[in-house]
Design an enzyme around this catalytic site. Structure first.
Site, PDB file in Angstrom:
ATOM      1  CE1 TYR A  32      -3.711  -2.359   0.022  1.00 59.13           C
ATOM      2  CE2 TYR A  32      -2.787  -3.260   2.051  1.00 59.13           C
ATOM      3  CZ  TYR A  32      -3.683  -3.341   1.002  1.00 59.13           C
ATOM      4  OH  TYR A  32      -4.547  -4.403   0.923  1.00 59.13           O
ATOM      5  CG  ASN A  83      -9.476   2.405  -1.013  1.00 64.03           C
ATOM      6  OD1 ASN A  83     -10.059   1.312  -1.034  1.00 64.03           O
ATOM      7  ND2 ASN A  83      -8.161   2.504  -0.985  1.00 64.03           N
ATOM      8  CG  HIS A  89     -12.774  -7.325  -2.044  1.00 66.35           C
ATOM      9  ND1 HIS A  89     -12.550  -6.915  -3.344  1.00 66.35           N
ATOM     10  CD2 HIS A  89     -11.739  -6.823  -1.319  1.00 66.35           C
ATOM     11  CE1 HIS A  89     -11.422  -6.212  -3.389  1.00 66.35           C
ATOM     12  NE2 HIS A  89     -10.917  -6.144  -2.169  1.00 66.35           N
ATOM     13  CG  ASP A  96     -27.798  -2.270  -2.244  1.00 65.41           C
ATOM     14  OD1 ASP A  96     -27.426  -2.505  -3.414  1.00 65.41           O
ATOM     15  OD2 ASP A  96     -28.412  -3.109  -1.537  1.00 65.41           O
ATOM     16  CG  HIS A 109      -9.328  -0.634  -5.128  1.00 65.98           C
ATOM     17  ND1 HIS A 109      -9.884  -1.025  -3.937  1.00 65.98           N
ATOM     18  CD2 HIS A 109     -10.330  -0.624  -6.039  1.00 65.98           C
ATOM     19  CE1 HIS A 109     -11.168  -1.257  -4.109  1.00 65.98           C
ATOM     20  NE2 HIS A 109     -11.472  -1.019  -5.376  1.00 65.98           N
ATOM     21  CB  SER A 111      -2.901  -2.812  -4.154  1.00 58.04           C
ATOM     22  OG  SER A 111      -4.205  -3.252  -3.790  1.00 58.04           O
ATOM     23  NE  ARG A 120      -6.150  -8.728  -1.205  1.00 60.03           N
ATOM     24  CZ  ARG A 120      -6.384  -8.345   0.049  1.00 60.03           C
ATOM     25  NH1 ARG A 120      -7.239  -7.367   0.293  1.00 60.03           N
ATOM     26  NH2 ARG A 120      -5.763  -8.925   1.058  1.00 60.03           N
TER      27      ARG A 120
HETATM   28  C1  DQA Z   1      -7.493  -1.805  -1.170  1.00 58.51           C
HETATM   29  C2  DQA Z   1      -7.519  -3.232  -1.714  1.00 58.51           C
HETATM   30  C3  DQA Z   1      -8.430  -4.126  -0.896  1.00 58.51           C
HETATM   31  O1  DQA Z   1      -8.439  -5.444  -1.422  1.00 58.51           O
HETATM   32  C4  DQA Z   1      -7.952  -4.180   0.534  1.00 58.51           C
HETATM   33  O2  DQA Z   1      -8.852  -4.966   1.328  1.00 58.51           O
HETATM   34  C5  DQA Z   1      -7.723  -2.856   1.130  1.00 58.51           C
HETATM   35  C6  DQA Z   1      -7.140  -1.772   0.313  1.00 58.51           C
HETATM   36  C7  DQA Z   1      -6.458  -0.931  -1.889  1.00 58.51           C
HETATM   37  O3  DQA Z   1      -6.516   0.291  -1.707  1.00 58.51           O
HETATM   38  O4  DQA Z   1      -5.595  -1.434  -2.621  1.00 58.51           O
HETATM   39  O5  DQA Z   1      -7.918  -2.656   2.333  1.00 58.51           O
HETATM   40  O6  DQA Z   1      -8.776  -1.222  -1.351  1.00 58.51           O
END
Ligand code: DQA
Length: 156
Positions: A32, A83, A89, A96, A109, A111, A120
């Site tokens: 991250y 985010n 997920h 909603d 996101h 990542s 993911r």
């Molecule tokens: C995330 C990706 C998600 O899968 C993960 O649970 C996160 C961060 C990202 O910013 O890359 O907490 O949203």
């Protein structure tokens, strides 16, 4: 007599970060990045201001608090950068809520979720987002706000 506080200029937009993003900088920095949430929020505010927006930044680890913030945005904000983190997920309810308020939405996101574990790869939020940005690290938030400004301009 002191001057009254200056009104915040700019079109209000909500920047909403979900669970565990309060630990940015400490949490799996190899995934991250090293930027803290405070750093990301400062980037959001400065990028927003450069585009005539005012970023109202919030973070919560609780699904219901995120949903309440989305509901408030219906009357308080003109668009949302979100985010949803782990709730991307799992949460039909966050999806909603975004559908219910019908504001422009940019999902971010840090990542590249498609290059990670299969669980993911699907985000419930993406189906109700106008735009999805992933894998750009904290710069993704600057991209998201720049794009949200364009969406709002186009919808004027
Ligand atoms: C995330 C990706 C998600 O899968 C993960 O649970 C996160 C961060 C990202 O910013 O890359 O907490 O949203």
């Amino acid at each position: 007599m002191p001057n009254p506080p200056a009104p915040h200029p700019g079109v209000p937009v909500l920047v909403l970060n979900g669970p565990n993003l309060d630990l940015l900088g400490l949490r799996e920095p190899e995934v991250y990045g090293k930027d803290t949430l405070a750093g990301v929020e400062a980037l959001c505010r400065s990028t927003a201001a450069a585009h005539g927006l005012r970023a109202d930044c919030r973070q919560s680890n609780h699904e219901g608090v995120l949903i309440d913030a989305i509901h408030e945005a219906r009357t308080a904000h003109r668009g949302i950068v979100i985010n949803p983190a782990g709730y991307s997920h799992t949460s039909v309810a966050v999806r909603d809520a975004l559908a219910a308020v019908a504001l422009p939405v940019v999902e971010v996101h840090l990542s590249n979720i498609h290059r990670r574990e299969p669980f993911r790869h699907h985000s419930h939020v993406s189906a109700v987002a106008d735009t999805v940005i992933c894998g750009a690290g904290s710069h993704g938030y600057a991209l998201a706000l720049t794009h949200l400004a364009q969406l709002l301009e186009a919808n004027r």
